[in-house]
Design a protein around this motif. Structure first.
Motif, mmCIF file in Angstrom:
data_model
loop_
_atom_site.group_PDB
_atom_site.id
_atom_site.type_symbol
_atom_site.label_atom_id
_atom_site.label_comp_id
_atom_site.label_asym_id
_atom_site.label_seq_id
_atom_site.Cartn_x
_atom_site.Cartn_y
_atom_site.Cartn_z
ATOM 1 N N VAL A 1 -7.673 -2.894 12.462
ATOM 2 C CA VAL A 1 -7.497 -3.301 11.066
ATOM 3 C C VAL A 1 -6.167 -2.751 10.583
ATOM 4 C CG1 VAL A 1 -9.967 -3.419 10.548
ATOM 5 C CG2 VAL A 1 -8.708 -1.291 10.117
ATOM 6 N N VAL A 2 -5.608 -3.395 9.568
ATOM 7 C CA VAL A 2 -4.306 -3.012 9.036
ATOM 8 C C VAL A 2 -4.433 -2.857 7.518
ATOM 9 C CG1 VAL A 2 -1.883 -3.687 8.871
ATOM 10 C CG2 VAL A 2 -3.222 -4.415 10.843
ATOM 11 N N ARG A 3 -3.871 -1.789 7.001
ATOM 12 C CA ARG A 3 -3.866 -1.583 5.560
ATOM 13 C C ARG A 3 -2.513 -1.007 5.135
ATOM 14 N NH1 ARG A 3 -7.725 -4.137 6.147
ATOM 15 N NH2 ARG A 3 -9.816 -3.904 5.290
ATOM 16 N N ALA A 4 -2.204 -1.147 3.829
ATOM 17 C CA ALA A 4 -1.006 -0.516 3.282
ATOM 18 C C ALA A 4 -1.417 0.448 2.184
ATOM 19 C CB ALA A 4 -0.064 -1.575 2.721
ATOM 20 N N VAL A 5 -0.710 1.568 2.088
ATOM 21 C CA VAL A 5 -1.003 2.568 1.055
ATOM 22 C C VAL A 5 0.269 2.854 0.259
ATOM 23 C CG1 VAL A 5 -2.930 3.673 2.253
ATOM 24 C CG2 VAL A 5 -0.605 4.445 2.724
ATOM 25 N N THR A 6 0.080 3.254 -0.992
ATOM 26 C CA THR A 6 1.233 3.501 -1.874
ATOM 27 C C THR A 6 1.870 4.855 -1.542
ATOM 28 O OG1 THR A 6 -0.092 4.657 -3.523
ATOM 29 C CG2 THR A 6 0.086 2.245 -3.752
ATOM 30 N N ASP A 7 3.103 5.026 -2.005
ATOM 31 C CA ASP A 7 3.772 6.316 -1.813
ATOM 32 C C ASP A 7 2.983 7.439 -2.485
ATOM 33 O OD1 ASP A 7 5.703 5.008 -0.417
ATOM 34 O OD2 ASP A 7 7.389 5.667 -1.651
ATOM 35 N N GLU A 8 2.396 7.134 -3.641
ATOM 36 C CA GLU A 8 1.609 8.148 -4.342
ATOM 37 C C GLU A 8 0.421 8.596 -3.486
ATOM 38 O OE1 GLU A 8 0.105 6.694 -8.052
ATOM 39 O OE2 GLU A 8 -0.822 8.616 -8.571
ATOM 40 N N GLU A 9 -0.248 7.638 -2.874
ATOM 41 C CA GLU A 9 -1.382 7.976 -1.995
ATOM 42 C C GLU A 9 -0.909 8.791 -0.784
ATOM 43 O OE1 GLU A 9 -4.591 4.389 -2.276
ATOM 44 O OE2 GLU A 9 -2.589 3.766 -1.636
ATOM 45 N N ILE A 10 0.259 8.409 -0.253
ATOM 46 C CA ILE A 10 0.813 9.130 0.902
ATOM 47 C C ILE A 10 1.119 10.580 0.525
ATOM 48 C CG2 ILE A 10 2.885 9.338 2.349
ATOM 49 C CD1 ILE A 10 2.946 6.238 2.488
ATOM 50 N N LEU A 11 1.774 10.764 -0.624
ATOM 51 C CA LEU A 11 2.209 12.112 -1.010
ATOM 52 C C LEU A 11 1.015 13.011 -1.334
ATOM 53 C CD1 LEU A 11 5.364 11.171 -3.081
ATOM 54 C CD2 LEU A 11 5.299 12.326 -0.860
ATOM 55 N N ASP A 12 -0.007 12.447 -1.973
ATOM 56 C CA ASP A 12 -1.196 13.256 -2.268
ATOM 57 C C ASP A 12 -1.904 13.656 -0.955
ATOM 58 O OD1 ASP A 12 -0.781 13.221 -4.988
ATOM 59 O OD2 ASP A 12 -2.161 11.559 -5.377
ATOM 60 N N ALA A 13 -2.018 12.696 -0.049
ATOM 61 C CA ALA A 13 -2.667 13.006 1.238
ATOM 62 C C ALA A 13 -1.854 14.046 2.009
ATOM 63 C CB ALA A 13 -2.814 11.724 2.068
ATOM 64 N N LYS A 14 -0.536 13.927 1.918
ATOM 65 C CA LYS A 14 0.333 14.893 2.616
ATOM 66 C C LYS A 14 0.112 16.313 2.075
ATOM 67 C CE LYS A 14 5.192 15.830 2.427
ATOM 68 N NZ LYS A 14 5.216 17.129 3.049
#
Ligand SMILES: [Zn+2]
Length: 448
Positions: free
Chosen positions: A354-367
């Motif tokens: 499966v393929v999904r895209a995530v926002t920069d905000e989601e990336i930074l919070d997860a980081k």
């Protein structure tokens, strides 16, 4: 055929299917221009009966090839004789079970594993691929190498090139590279050419330069690089006591990793070394979401190798028409024309991906969560946890399934993103430094 007939190169286009000696350096099929695979005559290779047999190599770690996290699985990427094999100790990575990050993503305790590829010598997963590709470069007698890079490739190429005495030129987009990565390439002595453009521009230029000057290309178009990257999956299986997880989650940029992982599992199944193939989730950033658009919206599929090229061409024409340049804080996956697209479609087919895209905000919070509760990672790596969180919410991935997320790069690769997030209080988990007067009583009041 060459000195070792265990391996050959084969075009992935079923209507071409051209085969080539493995001792030649191509980065696309000379007959039709499609991608090439490294393939093996498995009946000529002595393969262990069980994956767990590779564990015995640990007892012989003074041999650099048994120490290497790539070459200790050498029967599974058997394209070159030992005398050409290059290693600088890559692949000493950790598969960490992490319940705190699991809780953030909505995964049950005991089910989430983080594969820290940032622990490689140059700080990213690329070293797996370079160990293999530079071995091939040595085998074919290359003296000069080149790559286009968003950063991690240039760092890894520069490190390996000088280790094995090759000249090296790296092409980077101007202003589009994380500082930690740029510092590595120049420190390791690469000739660094900054092109006015983005990664996709660099990728086009480097292919033409390599053709004209006969340089050995180290981008993931190089089929031997992907052979090295297969070993990330072998090490995850090793970390799970030689068991296969239910899901692999990986960031999607140029799509070399997802392509390599799909091939790894296909081969292991074919060889009878695993009983089932895990599913795979590939996570784009929304600012560089070509794969998500093509697969989820345009319904592009592998179709046994007969990929509908018109869908891809039309999509790229539209990107060009609106002067599109990808933008995401996750610079490692800031790519809009992924060179391994078709191999990735094959991997999606193999792994029910499966393929999904995530926002920069989601990336930074997860980081920030991976940093606080784990060993940290660069932004692109955190797309895995952000994507996983969404896939759990959607019910695609079950919260009690066994999931391995590939964290591709070290947190110090991109210190600016980290400092900006925390110091400028950009996110939910920002942890800014506190300014204090030079006074003990005032300082003590601030300590919680
Ligand atoms: Zn071909």
């Amino acid at each position: 055929m060459g000195i070792n007939s265990n391996a050959f190169q084969k075009c992935i286009n079923p209507d071409c299917g051209a085969e080539f000696d493995y001792v030649r350096a191509f980065f696309k099929c000379p007959e039709c221009g499609e991608l090439l695979d490294a393939q093996y005559n498995w009946d000529k290779i002595e393969i262990p009966h069980r994956l767990s047999e590779f564990a015995k190599r640990w007892a012989n770690r003074t041999n650099p090839l048994d120490f290497s996290g790539v070459w200790r699985f050498r029967e599974l990427l058997n394209f070159c004789d030992d005398k050409y094999k290059v290693t600088i100790g890559e692949g000493q990575t950790i598969l960490q079970q992490n319940d705190a990050v699991a809780e953030y993503a909505g995964v049950k305790p005991g089910c989430l594993y983080l594969q820290y590829e940032g622990l490689n010598p140059s700080g990213s997963f690329k070293d797996n691929g370079m160990a293999a590709a530079f071995s091939h470069a040595k085998m074919v007698g290359a003296t000069s190498s080149a790559c286009a890079s968003t950063g991690n490739t240039s760092a890894s190429v520069a490190l390996y090139a000088h280790h094995c005495g090759l000249k090296c030129t790296v092409f980077i987009g101007s202003g589009r590279i994380a500082f930690g990565k740029l510092s590595q390439g120049i420190e390791y002595g690469a000739q660094t050419i900054q092109i006015l453009g983005d990664f996709d521009d660099c990728m086009r230029q480097v292919q033409d330069v390599c053709t004209k000057l006969g340089l050995y290309l180290l981008n993931s178009l190089n089929p031997f690089r992907l052979e090295g990257q297969k070993t990330i999956m072998y090490r995850i299986i090793e970390g799970l006591g030689w068991e296969v997880p239910d899901w692999i989650v990986v960031p999607g940029g140029n799509l070399g990793n997802s392509s390599a992982f799909g091939k790894a599992f296909y081969e292991l199944k074919q060889l009878g070394l695993i009983e089932r193939i895990p599913r795979m989730a590939i996570i784009n950033a929304t600012g560089a979401d070509t794969l998500t658009e093509l697969v989820n919206n345009k319904k592009l599929i592998w179709n046994d190798g007969r990929v509908n090229q018109k869908i891809i061409d039309d999509y790229y024409t539209a990107l060009t028409a609106r002067n599109f340049s990808p933008h995401t804080c996750a610079s490692a996956i800031e790519i809009s024309r992924p060179v391994n697209l078709k191999k990735c479609l094959r991997a999606i087919d193999i792994c029910s991906g499966v393929v999904r895209a995530v926002t920069d905000e989601e990336i930074l919070d997860a980081k920030a969560i991976i940093g606080k509760f784990g060993l940290g990672c660069e932004p692109a790596s955190a797309a895995t946890i952000a994507g996983l969180k969404n896939l759990i919410t959607e019910g695609i991935i079950g919260s009690n399934q066994r999931i391995a997320c590939v964290l591709t790069g070290h947190p110090l690769k991109d210190p600016n993103v980290t400092v900006d997030y925390h110091k400028e209080k950009q996110g939910k988990f920002s942890n800014p430094p506190i300014e204090a007067p030079n006074d003990i009583d005032e300082i003590i009041k601030l300590i919680k």
